[in-house]
Write a protein that holds these residues in place. Sequence first.
Motif, PDB file in Angstrom:
ATOM      1  N   LEU A 197       0.854  -1.181   0.000  1.00  0.00           N
ATOM      2  CA  LEU A 197       0.000   0.000   0.000  1.00  0.00           C
ATOM      3  C   LEU A 197       0.891   1.233   0.000  1.00  0.00           C
ATOM      4  O   LEU A 197       1.692   1.424   0.912  1.00  0.00           O
ATOM      5  CB  LEU A 197      -0.906   0.016   1.232  1.00  0.00           C
ATOM      6  N   ALA A 198       0.777   2.050  -1.035  1.00  0.00           N
ATOM      7  CA  ALA A 198       1.543   3.288  -1.131  1.00  0.00           C
ATOM      8  C   ALA A 198       0.615   4.461  -0.845  1.00  0.00           C
ATOM      9  O   ALA A 198      -0.421   4.604  -1.498  1.00  0.00           O
ATOM     10  CB  ALA A 198       2.160   3.429  -2.523  1.00  0.00           C
ATOM     11  N   VAL A 199       0.959   5.275   0.133  1.00  0.00           N
ATOM     12  CA  VAL A 199       0.209   6.487   0.448  1.00  0.00           C
ATOM     13  C   VAL A 199       0.974   7.663  -0.152  1.00  0.00           C
ATOM     14  O   VAL A 199       2.078   7.982   0.283  1.00  0.00           O
ATOM     15  CB  VAL A 199       0.030   6.672   1.962  1.00  0.00           C
ATOM     16  N   LEU A 200       0.402   8.276  -1.171  1.00  0.00           N
ATOM     17  CA  LEU A 200       1.070   9.353  -1.893  1.00  0.00           C
ATOM     18  C   LEU A 200       1.067  10.638  -1.090  1.00  0.00           C
ATOM     19  O   LEU A 200       0.269  10.805  -0.157  1.00  0.00           O
ATOM     20  CB  LEU A 200       0.376   9.566  -3.242  1.00  0.00           C
ATOM     21  N   LEU A 256      -7.530   6.103   1.671  1.00  0.00           N
ATOM     22  CA  LEU A 256      -7.189   4.721   2.012  1.00  0.00           C
ATOM     23  C   LEU A 256      -8.416   3.828   1.912  1.00  0.00           C
ATOM     24  O   LEU A 256      -8.329   2.669   1.506  1.00  0.00           O
ATOM     25  CB  LEU A 256      -6.623   4.664   3.436  1.00  0.00           C
ATOM     26  N   THR A 257      -9.570   4.370   2.282  1.00  0.00           N
ATOM     27  CA  THR A 257     -10.799   3.579   2.259  1.00  0.00           C
ATOM     28  C   THR A 257     -11.098   3.076   0.857  1.00  0.00           C
ATOM     29  O   THR A 257     -11.475   1.913   0.667  1.00  0.00           O
ATOM     30  CB  THR A 257     -11.975   4.421   2.780  1.00  0.00           C
ATOM     31  N   GLY A 258     -10.913   3.940  -0.143  1.00  0.00           N
ATOM     32  CA  GLY A 258     -11.177   3.537  -1.514  1.00  0.00           C
ATOM     33  C   GLY A 258     -10.323   2.369  -1.947  1.00  0.00           C
ATOM     34  O   GLY A 258     -10.806   1.428  -2.593  1.00  0.00           O
ATOM     35  N   PHE A 259      -9.031   2.393  -1.601  1.00  0.00           N
ATOM     36  CA  PHE A 259      -8.143   1.294  -1.956  1.00  0.00           C
ATOM     37  C   PHE A 259      -8.553   0.004  -1.250  1.00  0.00           C
ATOM     38  O   PHE A 259      -8.635  -1.063  -1.857  1.00  0.00           O
ATOM     39  CB  PHE A 259      -6.699   1.635  -1.613  1.00  0.00           C
ATOM     40  N   LEU A 260      -8.825   0.084   0.061  1.00  0.00           N
ATOM     41  CA  LEU A 260      -9.157  -1.113   0.825  1.00  0.00           C
ATOM     42  C   LEU A 260     -10.472  -1.728   0.367  1.00  0.00           C
ATOM     43  O   LEU A 260     -10.617  -2.953   0.327  1.00  0.00           O
ATOM     44  CB  LEU A 260      -9.206  -0.781   2.318  1.00  0.00           C
ATOM     45  N   VAL A 261     -11.450  -0.903   0.010  1.00  0.00           N
ATOM     46  CA  VAL A 261     -12.716  -1.418  -0.505  1.00  0.00           C
ATOM     47  C   VAL A 261     -12.478  -2.171  -1.809  1.00  0.00           C
ATOM     48  O   VAL A 261     -13.005  -3.265  -2.031  1.00  0.00           O
ATOM     49  CB  VAL A 261     -13.727  -0.276  -0.702  1.00  0.00           C
ATOM     50  N   SER A 262     -11.662  -1.603  -2.691  1.00  0.00           N
ATOM     51  CA  SER A 262     -11.367  -2.242  -3.970  1.00  0.00           C
ATOM     52  C   SER A 262     -10.623  -3.556  -3.767  1.00  0.00           C
ATOM     53  O   SER A 262     -10.949  -4.575  -4.375  1.00  0.00           O
ATOM     54  CB  SER A 262     -10.541  -1.298  -4.849  1.00  0.00           C
ATOM     55  N   LEU A 263      -9.630  -3.546  -2.881  1.00  0.00           N
ATOM     56  CA  LEU A 263      -8.821  -4.745  -2.649  1.00  0.00           C
ATOM     57  C   LEU A 263      -9.644  -5.867  -2.039  1.00  0.00           C
ATOM     58  O   LEU A 263      -9.646  -6.996  -2.531  1.00  0.00           O
ATOM     59  CB  LEU A 263      -7.632  -4.401  -1.746  1.00  0.00           C
ATOM     60  N   PHE A 304      -3.857  -0.935  -8.144  1.00  0.00           N
ATOM     61  CA  PHE A 304      -5.164  -0.427  -7.769  1.00  0.00           C
ATOM     62  C   PHE A 304      -5.065   1.083  -7.540  1.00  0.00           C
ATOM     63  O   PHE A 304      -4.321   1.535  -6.689  1.00  0.00           O
ATOM     64  CB  PHE A 304      -5.642  -1.080  -6.463  1.00  0.00           C
ATOM     65  N   GLY A 305      -5.826   1.868  -8.300  1.00  0.00           N
ATOM     66  CA  GLY A 305      -5.863   3.297  -8.031  1.00  0.00           C
ATOM     67  C   GLY A 305      -5.032   4.127  -8.997  1.00  0.00           C
ATOM     68  O   GLY A 305      -4.677   3.685 -10.083  1.00  0.00           O
ATOM     69  N   PRO A 306      -4.688   5.392  -8.547  1.00  0.00           N
ATOM     70  CA  PRO A 306      -4.874   5.936  -7.202  1.00  0.00           C
ATOM     71  C   PRO A 306      -6.345   6.208  -6.850  1.00  0.00           C
ATOM     72  O   PRO A 306      -7.142   6.547  -7.710  1.00  0.00           O
ATOM     73  CB  PRO A 306      -4.111   7.268  -7.245  1.00  0.00           C
ATOM     74  N   PHE A 307      -6.663   6.061  -5.561  1.00  0.00           N
ATOM     75  CA  PHE A 307      -7.960   6.394  -5.011  1.00  0.00           C
ATOM     76  C   PHE A 307      -7.838   7.655  -4.168  1.00  0.00           C
ATOM     77  O   PHE A 307      -6.747   8.033  -3.738  1.00  0.00           O
ATOM     78  CB  PHE A 307      -8.491   5.244  -4.147  1.00  0.00           C
ATOM     79  N   ALA A 308      -8.963   8.278  -3.892  1.00  0.00           N
ATOM     80  CA  ALA A 308      -8.948   9.530  -3.139  1.00  0.00           C
ATOM     81  C   ALA A 308      -8.575   9.342  -1.676  1.00  0.00           C
ATOM     82  O   ALA A 308      -8.166  10.287  -1.008  1.00  0.00           O
ATOM     83  CB  ALA A 308     -10.322  10.207  -3.230  1.00  0.00           C
ATOM     84  N   ASN A 341      -0.083  13.483  -1.607  1.00  0.00           N
ATOM     85  CA  ASN A 341      -1.345  14.220  -1.625  1.00  0.00           C
ATOM     86  C   ASN A 341      -2.467  13.490  -0.899  1.00  0.00           C
ATOM     87  O   ASN A 341      -3.616  13.926  -0.922  1.00  0.00           O
ATOM     88  CB  ASN A 341      -1.768  14.521  -3.065  1.00  0.00           C
ATOM     89  N   GLY A 342      -2.155  12.354  -0.253  1.00  0.00           N
ATOM     90  CA  GLY A 342      -3.148  11.604   0.500  1.00  0.00           C
ATOM     91  C   GLY A 342      -3.817  10.485  -0.272  1.00  0.00           C
ATOM     92  O   GLY A 342      -4.559   9.694   0.320  1.00  0.00           O
TER      93      GLY A 342
END
Length: 215
Positions: free
Chosen positions: A131-134, A170-177, A164-168, A136-137
């Motif tokens: 999981l990469a947190v960019l 962390l929640t967006g990434f975890l939901v997708s995963l 996966f992503g980028p998503f806006a 910009n969040g």
Amino acid sequence: MGGDEGKSLDLEGQFGKMIFESILEEGVFRFDCSADDRNAAFPSISFQNPKVRDTPLANVDEIPTYIPTFECSLGQQIVNIEFPLNTSFYGTGEVSRQLERTGKRICTWNTDAWGYGSGTTSLYQSHPWVLAVLPNGEAFGVLADTTRCCELAFVVTSYPVVTFGPFASLTGFLVSLTSILNFLGFCRGTVFMPPMWSLGYHQCRWSYSAATFIC
């Protein structure tokens, strides 16, 4: 692997950008070194429905934000993805030391860690995803779809890489995963939200002598 070991390709000395195709849902891409490499990939055991990894989305022309590069040398496949400065990295399963993996090298080949310490990098579970947190969040995920021993983006045989992503958030990434993976058979579906009283610091009794137990 059910006895299906796939085909072996001679990729020695090859390098360049990985080819991609959209799979599963918007923002999710599969990357391979070449079309032949894609066809020779080992079957997936990461996805709840293994066929979805091998089925491209129809009529989708989406371009990934990050396109990995690869290099095959000395029988090893090296995959590189360049992220902005100040990106933070998490994931990879159970290892010792801090939760953030930035600047670390993690071997995804777990062992029995009966006497682990700060130098023990592989414990009881290995999950080859990051999981990469960019800065910009936004959140971005990378999955190495392999059961082989690998070190971050390093493995001895070719394998698909799924992003996966980028998503806006962390929640967006975890939901997708969690909506498409079964975490190698350990669980299916999503985890319920635990009660507030269960969250916080927990202490393990490993390494305590019997004289120090307080009941």
